[in-house]
Design a protein around this motif. Structure first.
Motif, PDB file in Angstrom:
ATOM      1  N   UNK A 118       0.849  -1.173   0.000  1.00 29.82           N
ATOM      2  CA  UNK A 118       0.000   0.000   0.000  1.00 29.82           C
ATOM      3  C   UNK A 118       0.891   1.231   0.000  1.00 29.82           C
ATOM      4  N   UNK A 119       0.372   2.302  -0.556  1.00 30.23           N
ATOM      5  CA  UNK A 119       1.142   3.527  -0.669  1.00 30.23           C
ATOM      6  C   UNK A 119       0.431   4.663   0.046  1.00 30.23           C
ATOM      7  N   UNK A 120       1.190   5.676   0.372  1.00 34.49           N
ATOM      8  CA  UNK A 120       0.620   6.886   0.950  1.00 34.49           C
ATOM      9  C   UNK A 120       0.099   7.770  -0.174  1.00 34.49           C
ATOM     10  N   UNK A 121      -1.077   8.402   0.010  1.00 37.76           N
ATOM     11  CA  UNK A 121      -1.555   9.318  -1.021  1.00 37.76           C
ATOM     12  C   UNK A 121      -0.622  10.518  -1.162  1.00 37.76           C
ATOM     13  N   UNK A 122      -0.534  11.038  -2.358  1.00 37.40           N
ATOM     14  CA  UNK A 122       0.290  12.219  -2.598  1.00 37.40           C
ATOM     15  C   UNK A 122      -0.487  13.459  -2.176  1.00 37.40           C
ATOM     16  N   UNK A 123       0.247  14.516  -1.809  1.00 38.48           N
ATOM     17  CA  UNK A 123      -0.415  15.720  -1.323  1.00 38.48           C
ATOM     18  C   UNK A 123      -0.784  16.685  -2.448  1.00 38.48           C
ATOM     19  N   UNK A 124      -0.491  16.344  -3.688  1.00 38.21           N
ATOM     20  CA  UNK A 124      -0.836  17.216  -4.803  1.00 38.21           C
ATOM     21  C   UNK A 124      -2.111  16.715  -5.482  1.00 38.21           C
ATOM     22  N   UNK A 125      -2.780  17.611  -6.161  1.00 35.14           N
ATOM     23  CA  UNK A 125      -3.991  17.238  -6.891  1.00 35.14           C
ATOM     24  C   UNK A 125      -3.568  16.410  -8.107  1.00 35.14           C
ATOM     25  N   UNK A 126      -4.145  15.227  -8.268  1.00 37.00           N
ATOM     26  CA  UNK A 126      -3.763  14.380  -9.413  1.00 37.00           C
ATOM     27  C   UNK A 126      -4.015  15.083 -10.738  1.00 37.00           C
ATOM     28  N   UNK A 127      -3.150  14.841 -11.712  1.00 31.90           N
ATOM     29  CA  UNK A 127      -3.268  15.506 -13.007  1.00 31.90           C
ATOM     30  C   UNK A 127      -4.593  15.181 -13.683  1.00 31.90           C
ATOM     31  N   UNK A 128      -5.115  13.980 -13.451  1.00 32.87           N
ATOM     32  CA  UNK A 128      -6.395  13.604 -14.055  1.00 32.87           C
ATOM     33  C   UNK A 128      -7.535  14.505 -13.587  1.00 32.87           C
ATOM     34  N   UNK A 146      -5.549   7.599  -7.584  1.00 40.44           N
ATOM     35  CA  UNK A 146      -5.775   7.775  -9.017  1.00 40.44           C
ATOM     36  C   UNK A 146      -4.771   7.017  -9.884  1.00 40.44           C
ATOM     37  N   UNK A 147      -3.725   6.497  -9.255  1.00 42.18           N
ATOM     38  CA  UNK A 147      -2.763   5.658  -9.978  1.00 42.18           C
ATOM     39  C   UNK A 147      -3.102   4.180  -9.796  1.00 42.18           C
ATOM     40  N   UNK A 148      -4.294   3.911  -9.270  1.00 40.60           N
ATOM     41  CA  UNK A 148      -4.802   2.560  -9.024  1.00 40.60           C
ATOM     42  C   UNK A 148      -3.921   1.765  -8.054  1.00 40.60           C
ATOM     43  N   UNK A 149      -3.348   2.473  -7.079  1.00 46.06           N
ATOM     44  CA  UNK A 149      -2.567   1.840  -6.020  1.00 46.06           C
ATOM     45  C   UNK A 149      -3.432   1.790  -4.768  1.00 46.06           C
ATOM     46  N   UNK A 150      -3.384   0.677  -4.039  1.00 44.02           N
ATOM     47  CA  UNK A 150      -4.155   0.554  -2.814  1.00 44.02           C
ATOM     48  C   UNK A 150      -3.593   1.465  -1.735  1.00 44.02           C
ATOM     49  N   UNK A 151      -4.472   2.223  -1.080  1.00 47.43           N
ATOM     50  CA  UNK A 151      -4.059   3.065   0.034  1.00 47.43           C
ATOM     51  C   UNK A 151      -4.730   2.623   1.328  1.00 47.43           C
ATOM     52  N   UNK A 152      -5.701   1.715   1.241  1.00 45.53           N
ATOM     53  CA  UNK A 152      -6.365   1.169   2.428  1.00 45.53           C
ATOM     54  C   UNK A 152      -7.043  -0.144   2.050  1.00 45.53           C
ATOM     55  N   UNK A 153      -6.940  -1.145   2.930  1.00 48.00           N
ATOM     56  CA  UNK A 153      -7.619  -2.432   2.721  1.00 48.00           C
ATOM     57  C   UNK A 153      -8.113  -2.930   4.072  1.00 48.00           C
ATOM     58  N   UNK A 154      -9.370  -3.346   4.124  1.00 41.65           N
ATOM     59  CA  UNK A 154      -9.948  -3.972   5.313  1.00 41.65           C
ATOM     60  C   UNK A 154     -10.583  -5.278   4.861  1.00 41.65           C
TER      61      UNK A 154
END
Length: 124
Positions: free
Chosen positions: A1-11, A63-71
């Motif tokens: 899992x990755x941490x979300x980025x603090x910038x607004x995604x380009x999409x 938005x890069x389709x990386x998991x940031x949370x799973x339960x």
């Protein structure tokens, strides 16, 4: 899992149609059913609304389709709202604090939450 980025995604940033509504969004959250094999005494709890034996898993992706949370670990018969309530009510659950910059707040999961979620995923 990755941490979300603090910038607004380009999409989001590059589409004026979406930017006003999703500028503070870090991704999407939803439940999904994963096929499961369970003991015969637990079969009825794990039978989902389609009659299949499954485990209901709540996941959030950026938005890069990386998991940031799973339960994971919930019975297939459990509704998505029940999983979301569980995630929100856990001690180190789905916490999404804002950064100090209030002019353009971005949402981030804490490192501690990410590590605990990963440990819980490994245990289940």
């Amino acid at each position: 899992m990755v941490k979300p980025k603090s910038t607004v995604p380009s999409k989001i940033r590059e589409h004026t149609r979406f930017y006003p509504y999703f500028k503070d969004c870090i991704g999407a959250i939803d439940g999904t059913h994963i096929p499961a094999t369970v003991k015969s005494r637990d079969v009825s709890s794990y039978r989902n609304r389609h009659g299949k034996i499954s485990q209901n898993v709540l996941a959030a992706c950026n938005f890069d389709l990386e998991f940031i949370y799973v339960l994971s670990g919930w019975e297939g018969s459990a509704h998505d709202s029940k999983l979301l309530h569980d995630a929100l009510s856990r001690r180190n659950g789905l916490k999404v604090p804002q950064e100090p910059n209030h002019e353009s707040p971005s949402l981030l999961l804490t490192q501690e939450t990410e590590e605990n979620n990963f440990e819980e995923l490994l245990e289940s």
